[in-house]
Each structure stands twice: as structure tokens, then as C-alpha cells.
Design a protein around this motif. Structure first.
Motif, PDB file in Angstrom:
ATOM      1  N   LEU A   1       0.701  -1.368  -0.011  1.00  0.00           N
ATOM      2  CA  LEU A   1      -0.117   0.028  -0.029  1.00  0.00           C
ATOM      3  C   LEU A   1       0.828   1.413  -0.061  1.00  0.00           C
ATOM      4  O   LEU A   1       1.728   1.201   0.966  1.00  0.00           O
ATOM      5  N   GLN A   2       0.610   2.351  -1.261  1.00  0.00           N
ATOM      6  CA  GLN A   2       2.351   3.653  -0.502  1.00  0.00           C
ATOM      7  C   GLN A   2       0.456   4.481  -0.301  1.00  0.00           C
ATOM      8  O   GLN A   2      -0.725   4.982  -0.894  1.00  0.00           O
ATOM      9  N   PHE A   3       1.373   5.306   0.631  1.00  0.00           N
ATOM     10  CA  PHE A   3       0.733   6.843   0.473  1.00  0.00           C
ATOM     11  C   PHE A   3       1.280   7.849   1.268  1.00  0.00           C
ATOM     12  O   PHE A   3       2.662   7.446   1.885  1.00  0.00           O
ATOM     13  N   SER A   4       0.800   8.959   1.702  1.00  0.00           N
ATOM     14  CA  SER A   4       1.406   9.977   2.082  1.00  0.00           C
ATOM     15  C   SER A   4       0.542   9.908   3.577  1.00  0.00           C
ATOM     16  O   SER A   4      -0.146  10.364   3.665  1.00  0.00           O
ATOM     17  N   LEU A   5       2.328  10.641   4.522  1.00  0.00           N
ATOM     18  CA  LEU A   5       1.757  11.547   5.832  1.00  0.00           C
ATOM     19  C   LEU A   5       1.867  12.891   5.719  1.00  0.00           C
ATOM     20  O   LEU A   5       2.850  13.030   4.988  1.00  0.00           O
TER      21      LEU A   5
ATOM     22  N   LEU B   1       0.449  17.680  21.044  1.00  0.00           N
ATOM     23  CA  LEU B   1       0.679  16.767  22.228  1.00  0.00           C
ATOM     24  C   LEU B   1       0.052  15.362  22.775  1.00  0.00           C
ATOM     25  O   LEU B   1       0.569  14.822  23.282  1.00  0.00           O
ATOM     26  N   GLN B   2      -0.689  15.288  22.052  1.00  0.00           N
ATOM     27  CA  GLN B   2      -1.097  13.738  21.555  1.00  0.00           C
ATOM     28  C   GLN B   2      -0.041  13.063  20.841  1.00  0.00           C
ATOM     29  O   GLN B   2      -0.769  11.770  19.950  1.00  0.00           O
ATOM     30  N   LEU B   3       0.495  13.315  19.829  1.00  0.00           N
ATOM     31  CA  LEU B   3       1.047  12.613  19.085  1.00  0.00           C
ATOM     32  C   LEU B   3       1.775  11.349  19.053  1.00  0.00           C
ATOM     33  O   LEU B   3       1.972   9.983  18.694  1.00  0.00           O
ATOM     34  N   ASP B   4       2.151  11.601  20.753  1.00  0.00           N
ATOM     35  CA  ASP B   4       2.671   9.890  20.496  1.00  0.00           C
ATOM     36  C   ASP B   4       2.213   9.440  20.978  1.00  0.00           C
ATOM     37  O   ASP B   4       2.794   7.555  21.569  1.00  0.00           O
ATOM     38  N   ALA B   5       0.991   9.348  21.437  1.00  0.00           N
ATOM     39  CA  ALA B   5       0.157   8.591  21.726  1.00  0.00           C
ATOM     40  C   ALA B   5      -0.611   8.379  20.781  1.00  0.00           C
ATOM     41  O   ALA B   5      -1.729   7.444  21.001  1.00  0.00           O
ATOM     42  N   THR B   6      -0.733   8.165  19.284  1.00  0.00           N
ATOM     43  CA  THR B   6      -1.103   8.196  18.394  1.00  0.00           C
ATOM     44  C   THR B   6      -0.892   7.757  17.305  1.00  0.00           C
ATOM     45  O   THR B   6       0.643   7.340  16.739  1.00  0.00           O
ATOM     46  N   SER B   7      -0.914   6.608  16.558  1.00  0.00           N
ATOM     47  CA  SER B   7      -1.030   5.929  15.095  1.00  0.00           C
ATOM     48  C   SER B   7      -2.265   5.668  14.017  1.00  0.00           C
ATOM     49  O   SER B   7      -3.671   6.198  14.770  1.00  0.00           O
ATOM     50  N   LEU B   8      -1.605   5.220  13.447  1.00  0.00           N
ATOM     51  CA  LEU B   8      -3.133   5.081  12.237  1.00  0.00           C
ATOM     52  C   LEU B   8      -2.860   3.663  11.299  1.00  0.00           C
ATOM     53  O   LEU B   8      -2.158   3.604  11.730  1.00  0.00           O
ATOM     54  N   SER B   9      -4.240   2.871  11.460  1.00  0.00           N
ATOM     55  CA  SER B   9      -4.230   1.875  10.985  1.00  0.00           C
ATOM     56  C   SER B   9      -5.003   2.303   9.381  1.00  0.00           C
ATOM     57  O   SER B   9      -5.922   2.500   9.425  1.00  0.00           O
ATOM     58  N   LEU B  10      -4.266   1.365   8.139  1.00  0.00           N
ATOM     59  CA  LEU B  10      -4.869   1.537   7.340  1.00  0.00           C
ATOM     60  C   LEU B  10      -5.055  -0.391   6.524  1.00  0.00           C
ATOM     61  O   LEU B  10      -3.928  -0.964   7.018  1.00  0.00           O
ATOM     62  N   SER B  11      -6.045  -0.605   6.682  1.00  0.00           N
ATOM     63  CA  SER B  11      -7.027  -1.570   6.226  1.00  0.00           C
ATOM     64  C   SER B  11      -7.246  -1.617   4.805  1.00  0.00           C
ATOM     65  O   SER B  11      -8.682  -1.014   4.856  1.00  0.00           O
ATOM     66  N   VAL B  12      -6.544  -2.598   4.164  1.00  0.00           N
ATOM     67  CA  VAL B  12      -6.925  -2.961   2.678  1.00  0.00           C
ATOM     68  C   VAL B  12      -7.969  -4.089   2.789  1.00  0.00           C
ATOM     69  O   VAL B  12      -7.925  -5.400   3.234  1.00  0.00           O
ATOM     70  N   ILE B  13      -9.778  -4.087   2.387  1.00  0.00           N
ATOM     71  CA  ILE B  13     -10.403  -4.369   2.827  1.00  0.00           C
ATOM     72  C   ILE B  13     -11.876  -5.640   1.776  1.00  0.00           C
ATOM     73  O   ILE B  13     -12.060  -3.868   1.143  1.00  0.00           O
ATOM     74  N   PRO B  14     -12.347  -5.966   1.566  1.00  0.00           N
ATOM     75  CA  PRO B  14     -12.891  -5.872   0.435  1.00  0.00           C
ATOM     76  C   PRO B  14     -14.561  -5.163   0.208  1.00  0.00           C
ATOM     77  O   PRO B  14     -14.814  -4.644   1.297  1.00  0.00           O
ATOM     78  N   GLY B  15     -15.028  -4.847  -0.908  1.00  0.00           N
ATOM     79  CA  GLY B  15     -15.928  -3.770  -0.447  1.00  0.00           C
ATOM     80  C   GLY B  15     -17.687  -4.033   0.798  1.00  0.00           C
ATOM     81  O   GLY B  15     -18.248  -3.035   1.563  1.00  0.00           O
ATOM     82  N   ASP B  16     -17.414  -5.597   0.427  1.00  0.00           N
ATOM     83  CA  ASP B  16     -18.889  -6.378   1.656  1.00  0.00           C
ATOM     84  C   ASP B  16     -17.867  -6.032   3.110  1.00  0.00           C
ATOM     85  O   ASP B  16     -18.699  -6.508   3.659  1.00  0.00           O
ATOM     86  N   GLU B  17     -16.822  -5.816   3.433  1.00  0.00           N
ATOM     87  CA  GLU B  17     -15.703  -5.640   4.400  1.00  0.00           C
ATOM     88  C   GLU B  17     -16.664  -6.882   5.693  1.00  0.00           C
ATOM     89  O   GLU B  17     -16.536  -7.176   6.848  1.00  0.00           O
ATOM     90  N   THR B  18     -16.513  -7.862   4.626  1.00  0.00           N
ATOM     91  CA  THR B  18     -16.130  -9.006   5.619  1.00  0.00           C
ATOM     92  C   THR B  18     -15.076  -9.532   6.092  1.00  0.00           C
ATOM     93  O   THR B  18     -15.069 -10.139   7.282  1.00  0.00           O
ATOM     94  N   SER B  19     -13.741  -9.261   5.716  1.00  0.00           N
ATOM     95  CA  SER B  19     -12.506  -9.323   6.126  1.00  0.00           C
ATOM     96  C   SER B  19     -11.614  -8.476   5.867  1.00  0.00           C
ATOM     97  O   SER B  19     -12.278  -7.535   5.348  1.00  0.00           O
ATOM     98  N   SER B  20      -9.996  -8.240   6.491  1.00  0.00           N
ATOM     99  CA  SER B  20      -8.983  -7.968   5.808  1.00  0.00           C
ATOM    100  C   SER B  20      -7.903  -8.614   4.596  1.00  0.00           C
ATOM    101  O   SER B  20      -8.173 -10.105   5.085  1.00  0.00           O
TER     102      SER B  20
END
Length: 155
Positions: free
Chosen positions: A21-25, A95-114
Motif C-alpha cells: 500500500l502506498q500512502f503519504s503522511l 501533544l497527542q502525537l506520541d499516543a496516536t497511530s494510524l491503521s490502514l486496512s485493505v478490505i473487500p467492499g463488503d467488509e467481510t475480512s481484511s
């Protein structure tokens, strides 16, 4: 779905086996805004029934182990190399950045799994390339930092 337990992400399959997965932050400290641009995925392992429902990327903002907000891209049908180019912004106090994370999940359109996921964030949650991407974003305020990441399955 990726799950984070305390300070560890448990991955049970070797990376890249599930695609990338390619993304920019970007983080704007003045506006307290964390921006994610989901660009594209490649090499996704699609099964026929998943292929017909398409795939999207769910971007989840986490604070400690709590889900704060979740957004998702449009569903792209029939491609193991979907192109998204969609931007998502989240309000995150510096001040919250040290406790923050991002989860990027690739999922089917029906959201049955990852099909796989990537977690980026500070040292408390990630290591390796995911940590480097986060740290580069912090060190280059207001600049979009683009990287590829291997998807992994977690549970």
C-alpha cells in the motif's frame, strides 16, 4: 482488521505476501491536522468473490488503543492494483502525537475480512519502515511524505 495489543503489533505472515500500500503522511502543527493520502495498492491477493465486490482502504485513527475515527476510500472493483488518490484529515493535537497511530486496512467492499493492513505511528506502536515514515512526517511539517508499505495480516 489489524489489532494492536499494548505496544506490539502481532503479524503472523511475512510482509509483502499480501501486497503493498502506498500512502503519504503529513502533519500541520499550526492547524493540528494529520493528513493521509491513500494513493494506491499493488499485488493484492484477490479471490473471485472479493474481486467482484471490489476493495477499499479503511483509515483508522487510534489514540492509545482506542479508535477515535475511521474513514474509508471508495471501493475499486476488479483490480489487484487499485488507484485511490484520496485524502483524509484528522484533528490531532501535537501533544497527542506520541499516543496516536494510524491503521490502514485493505478490505473487500463488503467488509467481510481484511486483505492486510499497515500500522504507522510512534515508537510505542511501530518499528522499522512504519516508524521511519512517521518520524519523517514529524520532522518535515506540512510536507507530504510518500512511502510504500507491505501489508501484513494480524489478529
Amino acid at each position: 482488521q489489524c489489532y494492536r495489543f499494548l505496544t506490539h503489533v502481532f503479524s503472523f505472515k511475512p510482509p509483502s505476501e499480501h501486497g503493498d500500500l502506498q500512502f503519504s503522511l503529513s502533519y500541520n502543527d499550526y492547524l493540528a491536522r494529520l493528513t493521509v493520502v491513500v494513493l494506491r495498492a499493488r499485488g493484492l491477493k484477490l479471490q473471485n468473490e472479493r474481486n467482484s465486490t471490489g476493495v477499499c482502504v479503511r483509515v483508522s485513527l487510534m489514540n492509545h488503543n482506542q479508535l477515535i475515527k475511521s474513514k474509508r476510500t471508495t471501493v475499486i472493483i476488479g483490480s489487484s492494483n487499485p488507484l485511490y488518490n484520496e485524502t483524509f484529515s484528522f484533528k490531532v493535537d501535537q501533544l497527542q502525537l506520541d499516543a496516536t497511530s494510524l491503521s490502514l486496512s485493505v478490505i473487500p467492499g463488503d467488509e467481510t475480512s481484511s486483505l492486510g493492513c499497515v500500522i504507522v505511528g510512534p515508537f510505542m506502536y511501530t518499528r522499522g519502515k512504519e516508524l521511519e515514515h512517521w518520524n519523517e512526517m514529524i520532522s518535515k511539517p506540512k510536507e507530504l511524505v510518500k512511502r510504500w508499505h507491505a501489508l501484513s495480516l494480524s489478529s
